[in-house]
Design a protein around this motif. Structure first.
Motif, PDB file in Angstrom:
ATOM      1  N   TYR A  29       5.766  37.581  54.416  1.00  0.00           N
ATOM      2  CA  TYR A  29       4.652  37.267  53.525  1.00  0.00           C
ATOM      3  C   TYR A  29       3.311  37.357  54.259  1.00  0.00           C
ATOM      4  O   TYR A  29       2.279  37.649  53.643  1.00  0.00           O
ATOM      5  N   ALA A  30       3.344  37.126  55.577  1.00  0.00           N
ATOM      6  CA  ALA A  30       2.121  37.338  56.360  1.00  0.00           C
ATOM      7  C   ALA A  30       1.744  38.818  56.353  1.00  0.00           C
ATOM      8  O   ALA A  30       0.565  39.180  56.267  1.00  0.00           O
ATOM      9  N   VAL A  32       2.343  40.811  53.931  1.00  0.00           N
ATOM     10  CA  VAL A  32       1.788  41.070  52.599  1.00  0.00           C
ATOM     11  C   VAL A  32       0.320  40.677  52.556  1.00  0.00           C
ATOM     12  O   VAL A  32      -0.540  41.414  52.061  1.00  0.00           O
ATOM     13  N   SER A  33      -0.002  39.497  53.110  1.00  0.00           N
ATOM     14  CA  SER A  33      -1.390  39.026  53.077  1.00  0.00           C
ATOM     15  C   SER A  33      -2.312  39.910  53.898  1.00  0.00           C
ATOM     16  O   SER A  33      -3.509  40.004  53.619  1.00  0.00           O
ATOM     17  N   ARG A  34      -1.777  40.604  54.930  1.00  0.00           N
ATOM     18  CA  ARG A  34      -2.587  41.497  55.764  1.00  0.00           C
ATOM     19  C   ARG A  34      -2.635  42.915  55.216  1.00  0.00           C
ATOM     20  O   ARG A  34      -3.246  43.794  55.819  1.00  0.00           O
TER      21      ARG A  34
END
Length: 412
Positions: A29-30, A32-34
Motif C-alpha cells: 500500500y506504500a 500505491v501511495s507513491r
C-alpha cells in the motif's frame, strides 16, 4: 484489512502481490501511495487487487536496482546500443535505418517500435503562433538554442494538455512540438508551411538556397542519424526531469539547457569555422598548426565512444560525396583528417565535421549544425521521456558527498 480468497483473473490480492515483491502487505500500500502501483477496490469490499503484469514489472525493477552497486546510477534503456564502432536503434542498425527512412519515420521507430511509412509531423496553429511571437521578441543576435528554448516554453504555455503524461498524449506532443520548433525559426528562404518532410521545412530556416531533393536528402539523413546517441549529457538531463514527472516540454527544455553548454553543443560551430578557414587558406596544415599552437583541440575529430571513425560521419560523408556542391568542403574535411593522421594523433572524423561539410557547402550560418543537432535530438529526448515515465518516480536522486566543515560550527 483481509484479502479476498481469490482475485479476478489477471489480478493479484494484496497478499499475493506482497509475496511476489518480497515485502510486507503494508509496503504494497506504500507503493500505491507513491504511485508505483495502481490498486482496484473489489466490489465485495473485502480488499484491493493489483494488475499481475504491473506487479511483476515492479518486482523485476526492484531486483535490478537492488543488484546495482551502492552509489552507482544505472539507466536502463531499450533505445540505443553503442558497441564496436556501431550503434543500433531498438536493435536495428541505426545507419542502415537512417539511410533508408526519413527522420520522422526513425523518430516513430524510437518512440513506438513501429515504422509507419510516410509519417508526417504538423505544427498546431495555436502552438506555432505562440512560439513565433516569443521567438520574434528575442534580440537579433540570439542563437539557435535560445530560439528553440523560448519556442519550447511558449508552446508549452499554449498547450493546456501538457500535464497529461499518458503515452498517447506524449506522442501527440512530440509530433506537434518538433515541427513547431522548426517553423518558429526565422525563415532564410522560401517557406514550406506545415507540408512535406520536416527536413525540407528546416532547410528553409537554414539557407536561402532552393531546397533541392539531393541536399535536402542529406539534411534528412543527418537528422535521422542524430536522433539519439544513448545517454549524452543533454539526454541525462531530460531523464532527470522526466523522473520528476515534468511534462514533455519541460523535459525538452532541460535537454536544450544542457546542450547550450560549451562542452556539448559548441563543437559544430567550431568545426564550421575551421572548414571555412581551411578553404580560405588553401590547406589544413596551417589551420591545424594554429589550433595546436594555441593549445586548442582540432574540432570535428575524435569521439569518446568510437575508436575509429564515427559511423554517423561515415554515412554522411558518403552521401555528401554524391553532391558536387559539397566537393570543396568535403576535400577540406578530408585534408584535416589527413594532416592530423600524419602527426600520429590517431583521431578520426566525428559527426560534427561531417555536418559542417553540409552547412558550409550550402551557405548556412555557423550555428546551423547546432540547430540541426537540437531539432534531431528532440525526438530522442522524447523517446527517453517515454521510457523514464515508466520507471520509479524520482529514482534519480543521488546522495551528495558532503565535504564541508563538520557541524556544529559557530554562527557567522
Amino acid at each position: 484489512m483481509t484479502d479476498p480468497a481469490a482475485a479476478p483473473e489477471g489480478r493479484l490480492t494484496t497478499r499475493q502481490a506482497a509475496e511476489l515483491l518480497g515485502v510486507k502487505p503494508a509496503t504494497v500500500y506504500a507503493y500505491v501511495s507513491r504511485g508505483l502501483l495502481a490498486s482496484r477496490r473489489e466490489p465485495t469490499g473485502r480488499g484491493s487487487t493489483f494488475d499481475a503484469a504491473e506487479v511483476s514489472a515492479l518486482a523485476r525493477r526492484t531486483r535490478r536496482e537492488a543488484a546495482t552497486p551502492p552509489g552507482e546510477l544505472t539507466v536502463r534503456t531499450g533505445l540505443t546500443l553503442i558497441e564496436a564502432d556501431r550503434y543500433w536503434f531498438r536493435g536495428v542498425d541505426a545507419v542502415a535505418l537512417a539511410s533508408r527512412h526519413r527522420y520522422e519515420e526513425v523518430a516513430e521507430w524510437l518512440w513506438t517500435g513501429r515504422l509507419p511509412r510516410g509519417a508526417r509531423f504538423t505544427a498546431p496553429p495555436e502552438l506555432l503562433a505562440a512560439a513565433r511571437r516569443a521567438v520574434a521578441a528575442l534580440p537579433e543576435h540570439s542563437g539557435p538554442v535560445d530560439r528553440l528554448r523560448v519556442a519550447t516554453a511558449a508552446a508549452a504555455a499554449a498547450d493546456p494538455l501538457r500535464f497529461d503524461l499518458s503515452p498517447e498524449a506524449v506522442l501527440g506532443t512530440a509530433r506537434s512540438l518538433i515541427p513547431t520548433l522548426v517553423e518558429a525559426l526565422p525563415a532564410a528562404g522560401q517557406e514550406h508551411r506545415g507540408e512535406g518532410r520536416l527536413a525540407r521545412r528546416l532547410w528553409t530556416r537554414l539557407t536561402a538556397l532552393p531546397p533541392d531533393t539531393d541536399p535536402v536528402g542529406a539534411l534528412d539523413l543527418a537528422l535521422a542519424l542524430l536522433t539519439d546517441h544513448d545517454l549524452a549529457a543533454s539526454t541525462l538531463a531530460v531523464r532527470v526531469a522526466a523522473s520528476a514527472h515534468a511534462h514533455p516540454y519541460a523535459c525538452v527544455s532541460a535537454g536544450l539547457g544542457a546542450l547550450d553548454g560549451p562542452l556539448h553543443g559548441a563543437a559544430g560551430p567550431l568545426a564550421h569555422r575551421m572548414l571555412l578557414e581551411v578553404m580560405e587558406r588553401g590547406g589544413a596544415a596551417p589551420v591545424v598548426a594554429d589550433h595546436l599552437r594555441s593549445g586548442r583541440r582540432v574540432p570535428g575529430l575524435g569521439h569518446r565512444l568510437y575508436a575509429g571513425e564515427d559511423p554517423r560521419a561515415t554515412a554522411l560523408f558518403a552521401r555528401l560525396a554524391d553532391l558536387p556542391q559539397a566537393g570543396p568542403a568535403l576535400a577540406a574535411a578530408r585534408d584535416v583528417v589527413a594532416v592530423t593522421a600524419r602527426q600520429g594523433r590517431g583521431l578520426h572524423a566525428n559527426v560534427d565535421l561531417a555536418l559542417s561539410v553540409l552547412t558550409v557547402s550550402y551557405g548556412m550560418p555557423v550555428e546551423a549544425g547546432e540547430t540541426v543537432f537540437a531539432v534531431a535530438r528532440t525526438a530522442g529526448w522524447i523517446a527517453h521521456v517515454l521510457e523514464e515515465y515508466g520507471e520509479r518516480p524520482l529514482r534519480m536522486r543521488p546522495s551528495g558527498q558532503y565535504v564541508g566543515p563538520r557541524p556544529p560550527q559557530p554562527l557567522p
